[in-house]
Design a protein around this motif. Sequence first.
Motif, PDB file in Angstrom:
ATOM      1  N   THR A 232     -19.264 -21.564  -8.299  1.00 23.31           N
ATOM      2  CA  THR A 232     -17.903 -21.983  -7.962  1.00 23.31           C
ATOM      3  C   THR A 232     -17.623 -21.714  -6.491  1.00 23.31           C
ATOM      4  OG1 THR A 232     -17.173 -21.539 -10.216  1.00 23.31           O
ATOM      5  CG2 THR A 232     -15.464 -21.659  -8.531  1.00 23.31           C
TER       6      THR A 232
ATOM      7  N   GLU B 113     -11.477 -25.859 -15.652  1.00 16.95           N
ATOM      8  CA  GLU B 113     -11.063 -24.619 -14.993  1.00 16.95           C
ATOM      9  C   GLU B 113     -11.880 -24.372 -13.725  1.00 16.95           C
ATOM     10  OE1 GLU B 113     -11.702 -24.915 -18.302  1.00 16.95           O
ATOM     11  OE2 GLU B 113      -9.644 -24.697 -19.039  1.00 16.95           O
ATOM     12  N   GLU B 114     -13.198 -24.591 -13.798  1.00 19.76           N
ATOM     13  CA  GLU B 114     -14.049 -24.397 -12.622  1.00 19.76           C
ATOM     14  C   GLU B 114     -13.690 -25.391 -11.527  1.00 19.76           C
ATOM     15  OE1 GLU B 114     -18.230 -22.722 -14.457  1.00 19.76           O
ATOM     16  OE2 GLU B 114     -17.735 -24.839 -14.797  1.00 19.76           O
TER      17      GLU B 114
ATOM     18  N   GLN C 162     -16.954 -24.457  -3.537  1.00 22.59           N
ATOM     19  CA  GLN C 162     -15.718 -24.382  -2.753  1.00 22.59           C
ATOM     20  C   GLN C 162     -16.029 -24.523  -1.270  1.00 22.59           C
ATOM     21  OE1 GLN C 162     -14.103 -20.600  -4.058  1.00 22.59           O
ATOM     22  NE2 GLN C 162     -12.423 -21.625  -5.105  1.00 22.59           N
TER      23      GLN C 162
ATOM     24  N   ALA D  84     -15.544 -14.681  -8.619  1.00 23.70           N
ATOM     25  CA  ALA D  84     -15.738 -15.935  -9.355  1.00 23.70           C
ATOM     26  C   ALA D  84     -17.243 -16.154  -9.445  1.00 23.70           C
ATOM     27  CB  ALA D  84     -15.071 -17.097  -8.619  1.00 23.70           C
TER      28      ALA D  84
ATOM     29  N   GLU E  42     -10.620 -24.179  -9.841  1.00 27.72           N
ATOM     30  CA  GLU E  42     -10.897 -23.083  -8.910  1.00 27.72           C
ATOM     31  C   GLU E  42     -11.450 -23.623  -7.597  1.00 27.72           C
ATOM     32  OE1 GLU E  42     -13.107 -19.625 -10.309  1.00 27.72           O
ATOM     33  OE2 GLU E  42     -12.479 -20.135 -12.359  1.00 27.72           O
TER      34      GLU E  42
END
Length: 182
Positions: free
Chosen positions: A73, A152-153, A77, A69, A156
């Motif tokens: 991102t 979308e990010e 996380q 990824a 994730e």
Amino acid sequence: MSHERTDEELMLAYAAGDIAAFETLYARHRGPLYRFIVRGISPRATADECFQDTWGRVVAARVRYRPEAKFGTWLYQIAQRLMIDQYRRVRPQVSLDEDDSPLHLAGDEQDKPEQALSRFEEQRRLQQALAELPDEQRLVLQLRLEQELSLEEIGEITGVGRETVKSRLRYAMDKLRARLGP
């Protein structure tokens, strides 16, 4: 002609021992990451600790890093997981640091004290309203508005689907509108 290396290339270079690559990554991401964490955790000392822990985890995981990824991102996380751990320990409280005083919020030095106080009060109301949001809604709102990440990010980073992200954003905005007015 020199080509600027991507974050992923820099992280792989750092894993191979290139300290300058880490310094470049840190310089690129320290400001946005710090703002993200500081807005999500109080007091400031706890946010500072979370920021340091995030970078510590990046350093510790460098040999295991795989560019599956985007680096950003992956970085967010790590920060998000640390923030969730902190939320679980202590529900965040609204606190205004000295940086949020009416004097610091006054954009124009010619402002009258009443205008600065009014802006300070608006900022305080917004911070209180954000603190009242459920953690999941506050997190997706921060990632979308402050970090300008795609749905979308955000999915994730948070481990949920795109539609769940949209739903959380919609509920967060509805709650803020209801609390703050139009």
